[in-house]
Scaffold this motif. Structure first.
Motif, PDB file in Angstrom:
ATOM      1  N   VAL A 197      35.034  44.399  43.673  1.00 44.81           N
ATOM      2  CA  VAL A 197      34.418  43.285  42.953  1.00 44.81           C
ATOM      3  C   VAL A 197      35.308  42.052  42.892  1.00 44.81           C
ATOM      4  N   PRO A 198      34.753  40.881  43.130  1.00 44.32           N
ATOM      5  CA  PRO A 198      35.550  39.664  43.075  1.00 44.32           C
ATOM      6  C   PRO A 198      36.000  39.348  41.652  1.00 44.32           C
ATOM      7  N   VAL A 199      37.037  38.553  41.559  1.00 43.66           N
ATOM      8  CA  VAL A 199      37.619  38.175  40.269  1.00 43.66           C
ATOM      9  C   VAL A 199      36.562  37.507  39.375  1.00 43.66           C
ATOM     10  N   LYS A 200      35.697  36.712  40.013  1.00 46.54           N
ATOM     11  CA  LYS A 200      34.680  35.950  39.293  1.00 46.54           C
ATOM     12  C   LYS A 200      33.838  36.860  38.379  1.00 46.54           C
ATOM     13  N   TRP A 201      33.466  38.006  38.944  1.00 43.30           N
ATOM     14  CA  TRP A 201      32.597  38.920  38.214  1.00 43.30           C
ATOM     15  C   TRP A 201      33.326  39.536  37.023  1.00 43.30           C
ATOM     16  N   GLY A 202      34.611  39.891  37.271  1.00 50.35           N
ATOM     17  CA  GLY A 202      35.436  40.433  36.200  1.00 50.35           C
ATOM     18  C   GLY A 202      35.587  39.428  35.070  1.00 50.35           C
ATOM     19  N   LEU A 203      35.777  38.175  35.450  1.00 55.13           N
ATOM     20  CA  LEU A 203      35.924  37.096  34.464  1.00 55.13           C
ATOM     21  C   LEU A 203      34.662  36.950  33.622  1.00 55.13           C
ATOM     22  N   LYS A 204      33.522  37.047  34.306  1.00 51.49           N
ATOM     23  CA  LYS A 204      32.230  36.888  33.637  1.00 51.49           C
ATOM     24  C   LYS A 204      32.065  37.960  32.552  1.00 51.49           C
ATOM     25  N   THR A 205      32.432  39.205  32.929  1.00 51.89           N
ATOM     26  CA  THR A 205      32.328  40.309  31.968  1.00 51.89           C
ATOM     27  C   THR A 205      33.268  40.098  30.796  1.00 51.89           C
TER      28      THR A 205
ATOM     29  N   HIS B 298      27.930  44.550  46.373  1.00 55.63           N
ATOM     30  CA  HIS B 298      29.325  44.930  46.108  1.00 55.63           C
ATOM     31  C   HIS B 298      29.570  45.184  44.617  1.00 55.63           C
ATOM     32  N   THR B 299      28.636  44.788  43.735  1.00 52.60           N
ATOM     33  CA  THR B 299      28.847  45.067  42.307  1.00 52.60           C
ATOM     34  C   THR B 299      28.220  46.402  41.896  1.00 52.60           C
ATOM     35  N   ASN B 300      27.505  47.056  42.816  1.00 52.37           N
ATOM     36  CA  ASN B 300      27.007  48.406  42.516  1.00 52.37           C
ATOM     37  C   ASN B 300      28.187  49.368  42.424  1.00 52.37           C
ATOM     38  N   ILE B 301      28.048  50.389  41.583  1.00 50.95           N
ATOM     39  CA  ILE B 301      29.125  51.381  41.481  1.00 50.95           C
ATOM     40  C   ILE B 301      29.161  52.224  42.753  1.00 50.95           C
ATOM     41  N   SER B 302      27.969  52.601  43.228  1.00 50.96           N
ATOM     42  CA  SER B 302      27.926  53.434  44.426  1.00 50.96           C
ATOM     43  C   SER B 302      28.174  52.539  45.653  1.00 50.96           C
ATOM     44  N   ASP B 303      29.211  52.890  46.399  1.00 46.48           N
ATOM     45  CA  ASP B 303      29.683  52.040  47.499  1.00 46.48           C
ATOM     46  C   ASP B 303      28.922  52.374  48.790  1.00 46.48           C
TER      47      ASP B 303
END
Lengths: 254, 314
Positions: A197-205, B298-303
């Motif tokens: 996951v990209p940093v952006k998504w982590g930041l959003k969370t 890519h944000t799904n848990i299952s890869d």
């Protein structure tokens, strides 16, 4: 007095005679208690009304015991003791003590709605299960179920802000049920996802933890909801006390 | 002919109710729904200042509050956005909006409660019949349809074996879905097929999957995890036994439940399953040639990156 069939064949209710001969025939061994006189002294005649007073239980009187709910039940397939038809029977009969034998699993209904879907009498057995679980807690027969803790935490967020936040639901639930936050599966998931996951998504969370999602100008809706919960709670108390007052012998026993 | 076009036009621009889950754990569903809308030229207008539909949890605490919460969403769509169709991709939201509609149509007391609470909260009350609630599946089916998808995707999903998993809330209890079970062309509550139809049109091979509407235990995914893990493992193993590469989902709770308990089943019970999970909108997006990143895969848990490379979809 109606016969309560299931209790008769429980191991502890079967009589054993080591040596018994009737009319010259040897009938030693296990005996059903069918033939013994039985008296059930502790009927709670208000049981059906009490459970009907809880959210979801109001249609229980419609049941005609076809058993479609149990037949369709998701949980019954993995836990045969989970039997909605039977519990509805016990409740309508007022057999509180028998119902209490299964008190620890009634909350496990997963609300798949297979029962409500199939029920020919629109009993909505799923609602009855929820109502029964709440009644058990209210009476102090069971501790608060994890499901109820979850429902309360989820609803609290909805009532306060108009929306929920996933991570907060998960976190608060684990804290309130005294479970470790670092569940092995959770760690495995986070680890797996962190690689992709990209940093952006982590930041959003992370930002969602500080600036929680909320519905704008929710204040009045929140007040309306809180008033409604209070009114319904009072109405329920009133209904329960009325059904109990009709049974002075039970009041005395308590 | 005119009628038909008008009917299609009605669904080309709909109020979009994403809901809480799609803002959080079901983010990939939201992203991919918006991406395919853009690609197909459909217009999604977010419901203004929406709130939670009430979900199962509020219903368990106070059933009529769930009706009120859902009615507020519908009221905003109708009165603030001027919409007559509300599209909800989340099975839970879809179910609750449908249930609110049913309650308001059949129970005068529900309407009374909604009117009273709406007045206190200071917004227009929703009246039964003002809006139509549809699922993301209905939306694609009604606007683009199988023919349109065939044309646009050119069978790009060919060779991908899919098990279609609909879950509980899309079909049960059937009485809250009056438009279903109306014969050919309508959805079936017993054997739903809209997702099968759409993915088949995009070229996918739908496997014979017996647990389309089985329960994943989503309601107790945290509060009774062992039961949920058992139920999910059953679904995953059945999908693998039917030869599926991927389970197509249409509900954020089911989807994250399947993903989470796939990991949990391996950790706690030592039962490993390899089948992947993708939202049906992600699969349709791939078929339309949108990149996996733009579909939030890519944000799904299952890869599923390896599988997609293997099938030349990424």
């Amino acid at each position: 007095m109606p016969i309560h069939e299931k209790s008769l064949i429980r191991p502890e209710n079967l009589k054993v005679h080591d040596k018994l001969s009737i009319d010259g025939v040897d009938v030693s061994g296990h005996w059903s208690t069918f033939i013994e006189t039985r008296v059930v002294p502790d009927y709670n005649e208000a049981l059906e009304k009490e459970i009907a007073a809880f959210p979801g239980g109001d249609k229980i009187h419609r049941c005609f015991q076809c058993g479609s709910c149990t037949n369709a039940c998701t949980i019954n397939a993995i836990e045969p003791r989970f039997n909605p038809r039977y519990w509805i029977y016990l409740i309508r009969m007022g057999m509180e003590q028998e119902l209490l034998r299964d008190k620890d699993i009634i909350w496990q209904c997963v609300s798949c709605h297979k029962c409500t879907n199939i029920c020919p009498r629109s009993v909505e057995p799923e609602g009855v299960m929820k109502a029964t679980a709440l009644w058990l807690e209210e009476k102090g027969y069971t501790p608060e179920s994890p499901s109820h803790v979850f429902d309360k935490e989820f609803s609290r967020q909805v009532f306060e802000r108009g929306k929920i936040e996933d991570t907060e639901v998960l976190h608060s639930f684990l804290v309130k049920t005294k479970q470790p936050l670092l569940q092995d599966w959770l760690v495995a998931i986070m680890w797996g996802i962190a690689k992709r996951v990209p940093v952006k998504w982590g930041l959003k969370t992370a930002l969602a933890q500080v600036f929680k999602p909320r519905t704008r100008s929710w204040k009045k809706a929140r007040a309306a909801i809180e008033d409604y919960i209070y009114e319904e709670g009072e109405a329920r108390k009133e209904k329960l006390s009325r059904s109990r007052a009709k049974q002075p012998h039970l009041e005395a026993a308590e | 002919m005119v009628d038909l076009t008008e009917k299609i036009m009605k669904y080309r621009e709909v109020a979009y109710y994403s809901g809480c889950a799609l803002e959080g754990s079901g983010n990939g569903y939201d992203v991919s729904t918006r991406a395919i809308a853009k690609s197909l030229g459909l217009h999604l207008k977010d419901v203004t200042n929406w709130n939670c539909c009430g979900a199962m949890e509020v219903k368990n605490i106070e059933p009529k509050l769930q009706t009120y919460l859902s009615s507020r969403v519908l009221s905003n769509a109708v009165n603030l956005d001027g919409a007559d169709v509300v599209m909800a991709p989340c099975n839970g939201c879809y179910h609750n909006l449908k249930k609110a509609e049913y309650d308001l149509t059949h129970d005068p007391k529900s309407q009374e409660t909604v009117d009273r609470l709406s007045a206190k909260a200071g917004h227009e009350p929703y009246k039964a019949g003002q809006a139509e609630t549809i699922h993301a599946l209905d939306w694609i089916k009604k606007t683009i349809g199988e023919e349109g998808l065939k044309e646009r995707t050119k069978g790009k999903l060919a060779g991908l074996k899919v098990a279609n998993y609909y879950g509980c809330m899309y079909v049960r209890p059937r009485h809250i879905f009056p438009e279903k079970d109306k014969g050919p062309g309508s959805e079936s509550t017993n054997r739903p097929h809209f997702m099968d139809d759409l993915l088949a049109a995009a070229g996918a091979e739908n496997v014979e999957f017996p647990l389309k509407t089985a329960c994943c235990g989503g309601a107790h995914t945290l509060s009774d995890s062992d039961t949920s893990t058992k139920l999910v493992l059953n679904i995953l193993q059945a999908a693998e036994a039917s030869g599926a590469d991927v389970i197509a989902t249409e509900c954020p709770t089911c989807h994250s439940g399947l993903e989470m308990h796939q990991v949990r089943a391996e950790k706690r019970f030592g039962r490993k399953t390899r089948v992947k999970m993708l939202y049906f909108t992600q699969l349709l997006g791939l078929a339309l040639g949108i990149s996996p990143r733009k579909l939030g895969i890519h944000t799904n848990i299952s890869d599923s990156s390896e599988l997609l490379r293997e099938k030349r979809l990424a």
